[in-house]
Every structure is written in C-alpha cells, then in structure tokens.
Design a protein around this motif. Sequence first.
Motif, PDB file in Angstrom:
ATOM      1  N   ALA A 108      35.754  42.967  38.044  1.00  0.00           N
ATOM      2  CA  ALA A 108      36.915  42.300  38.654  1.00  0.00           C
ATOM      3  C   ALA A 108      37.439  43.112  39.836  1.00  0.00           C
ATOM      4  O   ALA A 108      37.700  42.567  40.916  1.00  0.00           O
ATOM      5  CB  ALA A 108      38.018  42.122  37.608  1.00  0.00           C
ATOM      6  N   ILE A 109      37.546  44.419  39.651  1.00  0.00           N
ATOM      7  CA  ILE A 109      38.096  45.255  40.727  1.00  0.00           C
ATOM      8  C   ILE A 109      37.130  45.282  41.907  1.00  0.00           C
ATOM      9  O   ILE A 109      37.542  45.179  43.070  1.00  0.00           O
ATOM     10  CB  ILE A 109      38.362  46.679  40.205  1.00  0.00           C
ATOM     11  CG1 ILE A 109      39.463  46.621  39.150  1.00  0.00           C
ATOM     12  CG2 ILE A 109      38.757  47.607  41.331  1.00  0.00           C
ATOM     13  CD1 ILE A 109      39.669  47.900  38.400  1.00  0.00           C
ATOM     14  N   LEU A 110      35.824  45.367  41.608  1.00  0.00           N
ATOM     15  CA  LEU A 110      34.852  45.401  42.703  1.00  0.00           C
ATOM     16  C   LEU A 110      34.877  44.076  43.470  1.00  0.00           C
ATOM     17  O   LEU A 110      34.790  44.066  44.701  1.00  0.00           O
ATOM     18  CB  LEU A 110      33.445  45.702  42.166  1.00  0.00           C
ATOM     19  CG  LEU A 110      33.308  47.120  41.583  1.00  0.00           C
ATOM     20  CD1 LEU A 110      31.894  47.364  41.056  1.00  0.00           C
ATOM     21  CD2 LEU A 110      33.672  48.188  42.612  1.00  0.00           C
ATOM     22  N   VAL A 111      35.002  42.956  42.731  1.00  0.00           N
ATOM     23  CA  VAL A 111      35.105  41.658  43.405  1.00  0.00           C
ATOM     24  C   VAL A 111      36.333  41.653  44.330  1.00  0.00           C
ATOM     25  O   VAL A 111      36.259  41.260  45.498  1.00  0.00           O
ATOM     26  CB  VAL A 111      35.202  40.503  42.371  1.00  0.00           C
ATOM     27  CG1 VAL A 111      35.631  39.200  43.031  1.00  0.00           C
ATOM     28  CG2 VAL A 111      33.879  40.303  41.660  1.00  0.00           C
ATOM     29  N   GLY A 112      37.451  42.134  43.795  1.00  0.00           N
ATOM     30  CA  GLY A 112      38.686  42.173  44.588  1.00  0.00           C
ATOM     31  C   GLY A 112      38.515  43.021  45.840  1.00  0.00           C
ATOM     32  O   GLY A 112      38.870  42.607  46.943  1.00  0.00           O
ATOM     33  N   LEU A 113      37.930  44.208  45.678  1.00  0.00           N
ATOM     34  CA  LEU A 113      37.762  45.099  46.833  1.00  0.00           C
ATOM     35  C   LEU A 113      36.781  44.498  47.834  1.00  0.00           C
ATOM     36  O   LEU A 113      36.982  44.586  49.051  1.00  0.00           O
ATOM     37  CB  LEU A 113      37.274  46.484  46.371  1.00  0.00           C
ATOM     38  CG  LEU A 113      38.300  47.330  45.619  1.00  0.00           C
ATOM     39  CD1 LEU A 113      37.715  48.687  45.257  1.00  0.00           C
ATOM     40  CD2 LEU A 113      39.559  47.536  46.462  1.00  0.00           C
ATOM     41  N   LEU A 328      42.150  43.153  39.348  1.00  0.00           N
ATOM     42  CA  LEU A 328      41.660  42.642  40.643  1.00  0.00           C
ATOM     43  C   LEU A 328      42.811  42.567  41.643  1.00  0.00           C
ATOM     44  O   LEU A 328      42.701  42.985  42.798  1.00  0.00           O
ATOM     45  CB  LEU A 328      41.042  41.267  40.383  1.00  0.00           C
ATOM     46  CG  LEU A 328      40.522  40.407  41.516  1.00  0.00           C
ATOM     47  CD1 LEU A 328      39.398  39.511  40.997  1.00  0.00           C
ATOM     48  CD2 LEU A 328      41.574  39.555  42.149  1.00  0.00           C
ATOM     49  N   TYR A 329      43.935  42.052  41.166  1.00  0.00           N
ATOM     50  CA  TYR A 329      45.094  41.849  42.038  1.00  0.00           C
ATOM     51  C   TYR A 329      45.663  43.180  42.528  1.00  0.00           C
ATOM     52  O   TYR A 329      46.026  43.327  43.697  1.00  0.00           O
ATOM     53  CB  TYR A 329      46.157  41.070  41.254  1.00  0.00           C
ATOM     54  CG  TYR A 329      47.394  40.787  42.031  1.00  0.00           C
ATOM     55  CD1 TYR A 329      47.373  39.885  43.093  1.00  0.00           C
ATOM     56  CD2 TYR A 329      48.602  41.409  41.734  1.00  0.00           C
ATOM     57  CE1 TYR A 329      48.506  39.619  43.825  1.00  0.00           C
ATOM     58  CE2 TYR A 329      49.741  41.144  42.463  1.00  0.00           C
ATOM     59  CZ  TYR A 329      49.690  40.258  43.498  1.00  0.00           C
ATOM     60  OH  TYR A 329      50.820  39.992  44.233  1.00  0.00           O
ATOM     61  N   GLU A 330      45.731  44.157  41.634  1.00  0.00           N
ATOM     62  CA  GLU A 330      46.317  45.441  42.016  1.00  0.00           C
ATOM     63  C   GLU A 330      45.454  46.138  43.063  1.00  0.00           C
ATOM     64  O   GLU A 330      45.955  46.686  44.041  1.00  0.00           O
ATOM     65  CB  GLU A 330      46.482  46.336  40.787  1.00  0.00           C
ATOM     66  CG  GLU A 330      47.289  45.636  39.716  1.00  0.00           C
ATOM     67  CD  GLU A 330      48.097  46.565  38.847  1.00  0.00           C
ATOM     68  OE1 GLU A 330      47.822  47.761  38.862  1.00  0.00           O
ATOM     69  OE2 GLU A 330      49.002  46.070  38.163  1.00  0.00           O
ATOM     70  N   ALA A 331      44.130  46.087  42.853  1.00  0.00           N
ATOM     71  CA  ALA A 331      43.231  46.725  43.819  1.00  0.00           C
ATOM     72  C   ALA A 331      43.334  46.013  45.171  1.00  0.00           C
ATOM     73  O   ALA A 331      43.398  46.647  46.231  1.00  0.00           O
ATOM     74  CB  ALA A 331      41.800  46.684  43.300  1.00  0.00           C
ATOM     75  N   MET A 332      43.364  44.679  45.137  1.00  0.00           N
ATOM     76  CA  MET A 332      43.443  43.924  46.403  1.00  0.00           C
ATOM     77  C   MET A 332      44.761  44.201  47.121  1.00  0.00           C
ATOM     78  O   MET A 332      44.795  44.300  48.350  1.00  0.00           O
ATOM     79  CB  MET A 332      43.334  42.425  46.142  1.00  0.00           C
ATOM     80  CG  MET A 332      41.933  41.975  45.880  1.00  0.00           C
ATOM     81  SD  MET A 332      41.797  40.193  45.914  1.00  0.00           S
ATOM     82  CE  MET A 332      41.484  39.893  47.645  1.00  0.00           C
ATOM     83  N   SER A 333      45.844  44.304  46.360  1.00  0.00           N
ATOM     84  CA  SER A 333      47.148  44.547  46.987  1.00  0.00           C
ATOM     85  C   SER A 333      47.135  45.880  47.722  1.00  0.00           C
ATOM     86  O   SER A 333      47.639  45.992  48.840  1.00  0.00           O
ATOM     87  CB  SER A 333      48.258  44.587  45.937  1.00  0.00           C
ATOM     88  OG  SER A 333      48.234  43.421  45.191  1.00  0.00           O
ATOM     89  N   ALA A 334      46.545  46.887  47.080  1.00  0.00           N
ATOM     90  CA  ALA A 334      46.508  48.210  47.710  1.00  0.00           C
ATOM     91  C   ALA A 334      45.724  48.143  49.015  1.00  0.00           C
ATOM     92  O   ALA A 334      46.157  48.652  50.059  1.00  0.00           O
ATOM     93  CB  ALA A 334      45.882  49.228  46.761  1.00  0.00           C
TER      94      ALA A 334
END
Length: 428
Positions: A108-113, A328-334
């Motif tokens: 999820a985090i990698l998708v977001g980034l 995902l959202y937290e990584a994208m926000s950063a």
Amino acid sequence: MSQTESQHPPDNASRPWWRRIPLTLQIVIALVLAVILGIALGAGNPSPSNAALITNLAIPAELVLKALRALATPLILVAVLHTFMTATIPGTAGRRLALLLFTNTTVAILVGLLVANVLRPGTWGSLPKPQTTIANANLDPWGLIKDAVPEAVLAPLVSNNVIQLIVVALCFGIVLRGLKSEQIAQGKTGYQPIEDVIGILFEAVIRILNWVIALVPFAVFGIVAKTVAEKGFAPFISLAAFIVAVLVALVLQACYYLTRVKFNSWVNPWRFLAGGSDAFITAFSTSSSTVTMPITWEVLQTKVGLRESSASLGALVGANFNNDGTALYEAMSALYISQVIGQHLNLGQQLIVVLTSIFASVGAAGIPNAGLVTMTLVFTSVRLPTEYIALLVTVDWFLDRCRTAINVMGDMTVSAVLDGKKPRYEEE
Ligand code: ASP
C-alpha cells in the motif's frame, strides 16, 4: 483496536443540538461559511487593516494540531498494549497473519509513493507557506536503526518518536501477553488489574480524541477562511490534484487485493466484492473500521462464505493492526507536502516515510480522522512542517471515508487468503 462499547458515540438524544449534526455536515457548513468569510476578507487581496484578524483565524487549527500531536504517542502506546493484552491469536496462524499484514501494508505504501512520484500532485499548484521553517535534514536509515532504542522508557512519549515508541510498546505488549498466558495456565489472575488499567486508559485517550475531533469544523473554518482571504482559491486547485492522486492510489490498492484474493484463495473476486459491499458502504459512511468490524466479520462468513476462524483473524484481530488505506494516505501526504514546498525527499528519506507510515498506520485507531493524528509522526520523522496538515484537514472528511473502505477491504483480503484454496463447504 478492539471493540468496546464506549468507543461508539454516545446516544444522540443526550447530545446538545449542534453535536447531533453529523460531523461531515458540520465540516461542509464550516467550509461554506469559511469561503464566504474569506471572500469578504479579500479573496487573495486582503486589506492590511484585517491582517491581525486573518492571522488569528489559524488559531483553532493550530490548537487542534497541537492536541493531535500530543495524543498520538499515548494513543499508539495504549492501543498496541491493549491489543496484545486482549486479542486471541493462535501460533502459526499468528505468524502467517503477521506476514500478510506486513506485505499488504508495504505494498500500500509503495503504491502511494509510486503514484505520488509519478503524478506529482504537489507541483500542480501552490499552498501558502506556514510560519515556521524547518531545515531539511538528510536522515539516513542506519541512523534510524541506531535511534530505535530510546534513552529512557518514557522518552518517546515526550519526544513523539514513533519508532522508539513502537519498540517500547511491542516489548511491553509481548511480555505482558506472555505473563498473562503463564498466569492463566497457573490459575492466577494477577494480570487482570493491569489489563483493566490499560483498557481504561485506552478508552480515556479515545474520549479525549473525540473532543478534539469535535473541534475539527472550527479548525477547518479558520484555516479555509484564512487561506481564501490571503491566497484566493489557488491552493485548492493543488488540493484537488492531491485528492485525485489519492483516489488513483486507493483504486490500485483495491486491484492488488482482488488479485491476491483471486490467486491466493478459493474466493472469486466478484463474490468478494458483492459479498463485502455492506462492509464497504458502512466503512465509507461511518469513516470507522472499528464500527464496521462486526459487519465485516458477519459478511465474511454469511455472504463470502469463509470459515469463522479466518473471518475472526482478519476482521477482528488483523483489523487492529491493519490500516493499509491509512498507511498509503500518510505516505502520500508526506510526499505531497514535500513537493508543494519544494523540499525534495531523497530515497533514504522516502524509506523513512515507508517505515514510519507502517508504524503510524499500525498505531492509528479505527475511528474517524485517526490517520491525521499519527500523520504528525510521519512528518516529524523527515522534518516536514506539520503545520501543513491543517490544510489536509479540509479534505480529510472525504478522503478518510475512502481510505477506511480500503482498510476494511484489506482486513477482508487477509481473511480470504487465510481461508486458503479450499472452500468450507467442500470440507463439510
Ligand atoms: N478512519 C480510519 C479507520 O477507521 C482511520 C484513519 O483515519 O485513517 O480505519
């Protein structure tokens, strides 16, 4: 977070009339009023005589953010301890579950980034600068490992260091759990007071959090009125780009889940989607995966057709740790804010975002806007100014609903995969 009665909002009838208006509606009203005030105050061309008033409009958002930052660490600590003390996880299933949760959250985090790096929503417009400027530090992952153990047990609570805090919480959680099992085997009940205290503290933190969340409409009102008054509508074009990027990433994550369900379980993806629809809709309309938990558990068995044990592990146990949409959202926000302010995050720093987002999502309770609370920790870890989170608050009422639905879909995916390749009815 496990389900306790009192995490549900109190009976509507006992609330004052304004608390009976749903939070989302309160935020929408705040938005409309703020835009009107912002236009009245100049819409990008403020008169100098209003300067002090416009500056002070940011005070509610500053207070709400400070309170969220202060609550984040105790929330993570007691949530992790509470889960370890109360959840029932059988041995090998526990290890499989942990692996599944870890891989899903990392994906999820990698998708977001990936989406944030490709679409670069932060470059589509500009946001006003916060008052404080923070130097861009080059943090290295080795330093992070060296920093994982705190100088004192309570130090991470004071310094808001999420990684140290998780280390402390996990150590105490594992040990307390072990002691509890030993005592139960010996017929002793000495662990009970500790479990009760943790449960009460957990509930107390959630209740204070609810007070803060009740103030969010005022924060939105102030920050939007200030932004419109000072900068006009340009910042919101940038936020629209962010919304689009987050939605794209969440849809990609949903596709990943369906692929896993198709290849790693007996469940047909259409059956999964149709059977889970009640849970998705409840998640979207309540913004709370904890409130949705009983429905998720129910539909997994009755509509999707999973075994009770798999449904319980994914939807009841996993749900406590598993907040992929939030991660995902937290990584994208950063990344988004780093793009907006031109503070480039190199690979090492993005790795830190990955790690802290994993922890921050584990620590996020399954209640509305919890992701915003732990997001402050992700920002702090790469020295991004947390003041910008105030602007994200304005769109959180919508994005929270979307990521909560993905959080629930993630729990359901874990259950389906744990159920294996053979349906229950073939065994019966
Ligand atoms: N509202 C989310 C949930 O309940 C948590 C978050 O704010 O991201 O799962």
